[in-house]
Design a protein around this motif. Structure first.
Motif, PDB file in Angstrom:
ATOM      1  N   LEU A 240      11.809  -6.165   9.801  1.00 23.47           N
ATOM      2  CA  LEU A 240      10.601  -6.621  10.756  1.00 23.47           C
ATOM      3  C   LEU A 240       9.236  -6.463  10.571  1.00 23.47           C
ATOM      4  CD1 LEU A 240      11.653  -4.015  13.737  1.00 23.47           C
ATOM      5  CD2 LEU A 240      12.479  -6.488  13.438  1.00 23.47           C
ATOM      6  N   GLU A 241       8.340  -7.649  10.178  1.00 26.33           N
ATOM      7  CA  GLU A 241       7.206  -7.388   9.994  1.00 26.33           C
ATOM      8  C   GLU A 241       6.154  -6.973  10.761  1.00 26.33           C
ATOM      9  OE1 GLU A 241       4.238 -10.053   8.192  1.00 26.33           O
ATOM     10  OE2 GLU A 241       5.738 -11.563   8.769  1.00 26.33           O
ATOM     11  N   ARG A 242       5.454  -6.199  10.559  1.00 26.96           N
ATOM     12  CA  ARG A 242       4.618  -5.286  11.037  1.00 26.96           C
ATOM     13  C   ARG A 242       3.291  -5.382  10.591  1.00 26.96           C
ATOM     14  NH1 ARG A 242       7.330  -1.179  13.927  1.00 26.96           N
ATOM     15  NH2 ARG A 242       9.791  -1.087  13.675  1.00 26.96           N
ATOM     16  N   LEU A 243       2.953  -5.782   9.343  1.00 24.61           N
ATOM     17  CA  LEU A 243       1.435  -6.561   9.264  1.00 24.61           C
ATOM     18  C   LEU A 243       0.924  -7.086  10.047  1.00 24.61           C
ATOM     19  CD1 LEU A 243       2.271  -6.888   5.464  1.00 24.61           C
ATOM     20  CD2 LEU A 243       1.332  -4.879   6.256  1.00 24.61           C
ATOM     21  N   ARG A 244      -0.402  -6.917  10.493  1.00 28.55           N
ATOM     22  CA  ARG A 244      -1.521  -7.690  11.140  1.00 28.55           C
ATOM     23  C   ARG A 244      -2.668  -7.960  10.839  1.00 28.55           C
ATOM     24  NH1 ARG A 244       2.777  -7.320  14.056  1.00 28.55           N
ATOM     25  NH2 ARG A 244       3.561  -6.277  16.422  1.00 28.55           N
ATOM     26  N   ARG A 245      -3.581  -6.713  10.064  1.00 20.10           N
ATOM     27  CA  ARG A 245      -4.644  -7.454   9.400  1.00 20.10           C
ATOM     28  C   ARG A 245      -4.399  -6.899   8.288  1.00 20.10           C
ATOM     29  NH1 ARG A 245      -7.093  -2.238  12.808  1.00 20.10           N
ATOM     30  NH2 ARG A 245      -6.819  -3.323  14.971  1.00 20.10           N
ATOM     31  N   ALA A 246      -4.963  -7.726   6.946  1.00 18.49           N
ATOM     32  CA  ALA A 246      -5.337  -7.535   6.290  1.00 18.49           C
ATOM     33  C   ALA A 246      -4.365  -7.697   5.474  1.00 18.49           C
ATOM     34  CB  ALA A 246      -5.696  -6.351   5.377  1.00 18.49           C
ATOM     35  N   ARG A 247      -2.854  -8.840   6.205  1.00 23.96           N
ATOM     36  CA  ARG A 247      -1.861  -9.022   5.867  1.00 23.96           C
ATOM     37  C   ARG A 247      -1.751  -9.402   4.475  1.00 23.96           C
ATOM     38  NH1 ARG A 247       2.488 -13.135   5.360  1.00 23.96           N
ATOM     39  NH2 ARG A 247       3.994 -12.821   5.739  1.00 23.96           N
TER      40      ARG A 247
ATOM     41  N   VAL B 152      -3.498  -8.992   1.558  1.00 23.03           N
ATOM     42  CA  VAL B 152      -4.241  -8.362   1.041  1.00 23.03           C
ATOM     43  C   VAL B 152      -3.291  -7.208   0.269  1.00 23.03           C
ATOM     44  CG1 VAL B 152      -5.789  -5.627   0.472  1.00 23.03           C
ATOM     45  CG2 VAL B 152      -6.689  -7.456   1.176  1.00 23.03           C
ATOM     46  N   PHE B 153      -2.601  -6.590   1.407  1.00 25.20           N
ATOM     47  CA  PHE B 153      -0.932  -5.754   1.067  1.00 25.20           C
ATOM     48  C   PHE B 153       0.380  -6.930   0.444  1.00 25.20           C
ATOM     49  CE2 PHE B 153      -3.158  -3.501   5.346  1.00 25.20           C
ATOM     50  CZ  PHE B 153      -2.712  -2.039   4.639  1.00 25.20           C
ATOM     51  N   LEU B 154      -0.073  -7.688   0.469  1.00 27.00           N
ATOM     52  CA  LEU B 154       1.451  -8.673   0.282  1.00 27.00           C
ATOM     53  C   LEU B 154       1.042  -8.662  -1.928  1.00 27.00           C
ATOM     54  CD1 LEU B 154       2.100 -10.915   2.773  1.00 27.00           C
ATOM     55  CD2 LEU B 154       3.424  -9.348   2.096  1.00 27.00           C
ATOM     56  N   ALA B 155      -0.737  -9.367  -1.313  1.00 30.74           N
ATOM     57  CA  ALA B 155      -0.932  -9.167  -3.076  1.00 30.74           C
ATOM     58  C   ALA B 155      -0.953  -8.041  -4.276  1.00 30.74           C
ATOM     59  CB  ALA B 155      -2.444  -9.341  -2.831  1.00 30.74           C
ATOM     60  N   LEU B 156      -1.028  -6.994  -3.331  1.00 35.41           N
ATOM     61  CA  LEU B 156      -1.686  -5.567  -4.009  1.00 35.41           C
ATOM     62  C   LEU B 156      -0.625  -5.337  -5.302  1.00 35.41           C
ATOM     63  CD1 LEU B 156      -3.839  -3.268  -4.731  1.00 35.41           C
ATOM     64  CD2 LEU B 156      -2.474  -2.538  -2.501  1.00 35.41           C
ATOM     65  N   PRO B 157       1.041  -5.096  -4.517  1.00 38.98           N
ATOM     66  CA  PRO B 157       2.040  -4.844  -5.199  1.00 38.98           C
ATOM     67  C   PRO B 157       1.979  -6.323  -6.901  1.00 38.98           C
ATOM     68  CG  PRO B 157       2.813  -5.202  -3.146  1.00 38.98           C
ATOM     69  CD  PRO B 157       1.036  -5.216  -3.429  1.00 38.98           C
ATOM     70  N   TYR B 158       1.672  -7.342  -6.184  1.00 45.19           N
ATOM     71  CA  TYR B 158       1.933  -8.476  -7.901  1.00 45.19           C
ATOM     72  C   TYR B 158       0.392  -8.037  -8.325  1.00 45.19           C
ATOM     73  CZ  TYR B 158       5.324 -10.421  -5.002  1.00 45.19           C
ATOM     74  OH  TYR B 158       5.949 -11.344  -4.359  1.00 45.19           O
ATOM     75  N   ALA B 159      -0.828  -7.676  -8.071  1.00 41.90           N
ATOM     76  CA  ALA B 159      -1.802  -7.126  -8.935  1.00 41.90           C
ATOM     77  C   ALA B 159      -1.248  -5.507  -9.821  1.00 41.90           C
ATOM     78  CB  ALA B 159      -2.779  -6.902  -8.435  1.00 41.90           C
ATOM     79  N   VAL B 160      -0.611  -4.923  -9.298  1.00 41.77           N
ATOM     80  CA  VAL B 160      -0.221  -3.841 -10.382  1.00 41.77           C
ATOM     81  C   VAL B 160       1.176  -3.971 -11.310  1.00 41.77           C
ATOM     82  CG1 VAL B 160       1.095  -1.551 -10.489  1.00 41.77           C
ATOM     83  CG2 VAL B 160      -0.275  -2.268  -8.276  1.00 41.77           C
ATOM     84  N   ALA B 161       1.542  -5.645 -10.510  1.00 40.63           N
ATOM     85  CA  ALA B 161       2.743  -6.047 -11.308  1.00 40.63           C
ATOM     86  C   ALA B 161       2.325  -6.641 -12.370  1.00 40.63           C
ATOM     87  CB  ALA B 161       3.705  -6.926 -10.353  1.00 40.63           C
ATOM     88  N   GLY B 162       1.433  -7.727 -12.145  1.00 41.60           N
ATOM     89  CA  GLY B 162       0.357  -8.362 -13.210  1.00 41.60           C
ATOM     90  C   GLY B 162      -0.190  -7.617 -14.339  1.00 41.60           C
ATOM     91  N   LEU B 163      -0.689  -6.366 -14.062  1.00 42.64           N
ATOM     92  CA  LEU B 163      -1.283  -5.611 -15.065  1.00 42.64           C
ATOM     93  C   LEU B 163      -0.605  -4.718 -16.069  1.00 42.64           C
ATOM     94  CD1 LEU B 163      -3.491  -3.564 -12.924  1.00 42.64           C
ATOM     95  CD2 LEU B 163      -4.831  -5.561 -14.179  1.00 42.64           C
ATOM     96  N   LEU B 164       0.733  -4.191 -15.121  1.00 44.95           N
ATOM     97  CA  LEU B 164       1.579  -3.756 -16.230  1.00 44.95           C
ATOM     98  C   LEU B 164       2.923  -4.760 -17.161  1.00 44.95           C
ATOM     99  CD1 LEU B 164       3.800  -1.836 -13.404  1.00 44.95           C
ATOM    100  CD2 LEU B 164       2.356  -1.195 -15.191  1.00 44.95           C
ATOM    101  N   GLY B 165       2.551  -6.572 -16.306  1.00 42.45           N
ATOM    102  CA  GLY B 165       3.377  -7.803 -17.267  1.00 42.45           C
ATOM    103  C   GLY B 165       2.685  -7.630 -18.140  1.00 42.45           C
ATOM    104  N   LEU B 166       1.195  -7.589 -17.990  1.00 38.75           N
ATOM    105  CA  LEU B 166       0.189  -8.004 -19.067  1.00 38.75           C
ATOM    106  C   LEU B 166       0.601  -7.163 -20.408  1.00 38.75           C
ATOM    107  CD1 LEU B 166      -2.628  -9.543 -17.338  1.00 38.75           C
ATOM    108  CD2 LEU B 166      -1.573 -10.951 -18.778  1.00 38.75           C
TER     109      LEU B 166
END
Length: 172
Positions: A33-40, A42-56
């Protein structure tokens, strides 16, 4: 197999180790179930930003063993935390949903997730916390249960309303 020889795709492998947890967190945020309404976004991009930093970090410090090992352990810890987040979100969705029909649809997915991701998530979490003292290869013994449960629910319960989408595309 390429990890052992000839190492053609090793850099892709370490990048995948860093991004896999982000995909798991993404799945947890939107499924079942998707419960994200506001700042969807941002919440979806944040894990990828962390992964990008770790990957780099993995790519840049590949030939500095102490730094690379630290970043690899952080990737493993991130994978364990992502698995715990996914399991927690699925259990939460199951227990907090008032609709019995939705509960029935996600029951098999929750059981498949607990069976498929429970052991690997705990294994990755302990490996990340204990500087990779645990062999994470054993995660493969139960991981296949999750896609099987998703496939079963898609066929029997039409969880993602695929039948409706197919009808609309054929009759439109």
């Amino acid at each position: 197999a390429d990890l052992y020889a000839p190492h053609w795709f090793f850099r892709l492998h370490i990048l995948t180790e860093a991004t896999f947890p982000a995909a798991t967190v993404h799945l947890a945020l939107v499924f079942p179930l998707e419960r994200l309404r506001r700042a969807r976004s941002v919440f979806l991009a944040l894990p990828y930003a962390v992964a990008g930093l770790l990957g780099l970090g993995c790519e840049f410090f590949l030939y500095r063993p102490q730094v690379y090992t630290l970043i690899h352990n952080l990737c493993t810890l991130y994978a364990g935390l992502a698995g715990v987040v996914l399991l927690g979100k699925m259990v939460w969705d199951y227990w907090s949903t008032a609709s019995g029909k939705i509960r029935q649809k996600i029951r098999v997915v929750v059981l498949g997730s607990l069976t498929g991701f429970g052991f690997p998530a705990v294994l990755m979490l302990f490996a990340g916390l204990n500087e990779s003292q645990f062999a994470v290869n054993y995660a493969a013994f139960t991981l296949f249960v999750f896609p099987l449960s998703i496939g079963y629910v898609l066929v029997t319960e039409d969880l993602l309303r695929i039948e409706m989408l197919l009808r609309q595309s054929v009759y439109s």
